[in-house]
Design an enzyme around this catalytic site. Structure first.
Site, PDB file in Angstrom:
ATOM      1  CD  GLU A  60     -22.008  -1.895  -9.028  1.00 44.74           C
ATOM      2  OE1 GLU A  60     -22.506  -0.836  -8.578  1.00 44.74           O
ATOM      3  OE2 GLU A  60     -20.788  -2.123  -9.030  1.00 44.74           O
ATOM      4  CD  GLU A  88     -20.282   2.768 -10.796  1.00 44.19           C
ATOM      5  OE1 GLU A  88     -19.827   3.457  -9.874  1.00 44.19           O
ATOM      6  OE2 GLU A  88     -21.438   2.330 -10.796  1.00 44.19           O
TER       7      GLU A  88
END
Ligand code: FCB
Length: 440
Positions: A347, A164
């Site tokens: 995720e 991320e």
């Protein structure tokens, strides 16, 4: 009721700083989160990852739990400051030994390791020299990534270069709610660009060393909606979408920044940078939780901000809207706009205020309902042609949720932080059935 393709892999995910603890063990160096957590007011409950789930010592017990869960793969992260305490210099053998043992344990249990190389735990020594705002951090990352892959890459095939980038840039350098706690537009732009470039350079270097490795990036992608009907909110949504989603995936896949923000990155872009960032990755890792809502916010360095969902639809304990439709939309966007790359959902999951009942049981129907909604959406996306290979639930166990400390629980396994006792929640049993039957 979705049925997933044969060969579809069910996994679980964690990250080093959120679970390992043992921050002074094995010659580990300080990272930016160690430092950030010591600053008063930064972490909701004043905690840190100093002990976390004590996974550094209890990893064998945790691998046994993964075995009970029936996962085929486990996504963990390697802590850069365990391998290179000061961010560079000689490799710290003791730090590497931990991941050697972990990977060996996973292989013995028949669980495929997916290793994330950068999961927000930058060595503090590098931060002292500007961290990701400094271009010199790039070669440091390349060296670390190659060293880690070289030592573990005989058993690990799947490497996720970065977790991320947009979150590390946005929360770490624009809103400042994450380490290193900077709130400055230039820092955000520089950090984004340098992380993009570090990733590209590391992929190039790793490709030169082994053709066995499958390399990708875990991107947090989500639809961004205007928070209200105003024109300002619509513009804000476009800008947040460009910064949050586009500024990471567009350079990687298309070799350019989204048009509406490209000019702002320009001061940091040197010749050849964009070609170096653009890489043929083996997969896109998708981290997805919710849909975002944007509005103008003159108090924020970028002039825009994200706000709570505008309506009264259900949210998780994080205040994030529960919306499987947004997950499907995101997967379809990867297919339509980015050439339908192989995707690992690296995720997805939810925090709820779990209660341990008098018998010690944790009944968490809301988490099961969340997973059912999101996995149904995933099933629909696969049916519509999205090339999704796996799903990693966030998270294997409750852990240190960054600025929220230990106040938010995402695990399928409950952790009693006073005793380190692990207790599978009802959702664990639900997911264990799914990993075995491939349907729910
Ligand atoms: C993601 C992070 C992960 C966890 C979840 C809830 O953005 O990658 O570590 O905090 O959010």
């Amino acid at each position: 009721m979705p049925v997933f393709p044969s060969g579809f892999v069910w996994g679980a995910a964690t990250a080093a700083y959120q679970i390992e603890g043992a921050v002074h063990e094995g010659g580990r160096g300080e990272n930016i989160w160690d430092r950030f957590c010591r600053q008063p007011g930064r972490i909701r409950d004043g905690s840190s990852g100093e002990v976390a789930c004590d996974h550094y010592r209890r990893y064998a017990e945790d691998i046994a739990l993964m075995g009970d869960l029936g996962v085929g793969a486990y996504r963990f992260s390697i802590a850069w400051p365990r391998l290179f305490p000061a961010g560079k210099g000689p490799l710290n053998r003791q730090g590497l030994d931990f991941y050697d043992r972990l990977v060996d344990g996973l292989c013995e249990a028949g669980i495929t390791p997916f290793a994330t190389l950068y999961y927000w735990d930058l060595p503090q020594e590098l931060q002292a020299r500007g961290g990701w705002t400094n271009r010199d951090t790039i070669p440091r990352f390349v060296d670390y990534a190659c060293a880690a892959a070289e030592r573990l890459g005989d058993r690990v095939q799947d490497f996720i270069l970065m977790n991320e980038i947009s979150v590390a840039a946005w929360r770490g350098h624009a809103t400042g709610i994450h380490a290193p706690g900077i709130a400055d537009a230039r820092a955000f732009l520089a950090a984004t660009h340098h992380m993009n470039l570090a990733q590209g350079e590391a992929i190039r270097a790793m490709r030169g060393e082994s053709s066995r490795w499958r390399l990708g990036s875990a991107l947090n992608l989500m639809p961004v909606d205007p928070a209200d009907d105003s024109i300002g909110a619509a513009d804000a949504a476009d800008l947040v979408d460009a910064f949050w989603n586009g500024s990471v995936i567009d350079p990687l896949i298309h070799g350019r920044y989204p048009e509406i923000v490209a000019g702002r990155f320009q001061p940091f872009v040197q010749e050849d940078d964009m070609e170096r960032i653009r890489q043929k990755v083996d997969f896109i890792g998708l981290n997805h939780y919710s849909r975002a809502y944007a509005r103008q916010d003159p108090d924020q360095p970028l002039g825009v901000g994200m706000v709570a969902p505008p309506d009264d639809r259900p949210t998780t304990a994080m205040g994030w809207r529960i919306d499987g439709g947004g997950f499907r939309e995101t997967l379809m966007r990867l297919k339509e706009d980015y050439g339908n790359p192989p995707v690992h959902v690296t995720e997805n999951g939810a925090a709820f205020d779990d209660i341990v009942d008098a018998d010690g049981r944790i009944s968490d129907p809301a988490r099961i309902a969340f997973l059912e909604e999101y996995l149904s959406a995933l099933g629909q996306a696969i049916e519509a042609g999205c090339d999704v290979r796996s799903y990693f639930v966030w998270s294997l166990m409750d852990n240190f949720e960054w600025a929220e400390g230990y106040t938010k629980r995402f695990g399928l396994v409950h952790v009693d932080y006073a005793t380190q006792k692990r207790t599978p929640k009802d959702s664990f049993g639900w997911y264990a059935r799914l990993t075995r039957e491939g349907r729910f």
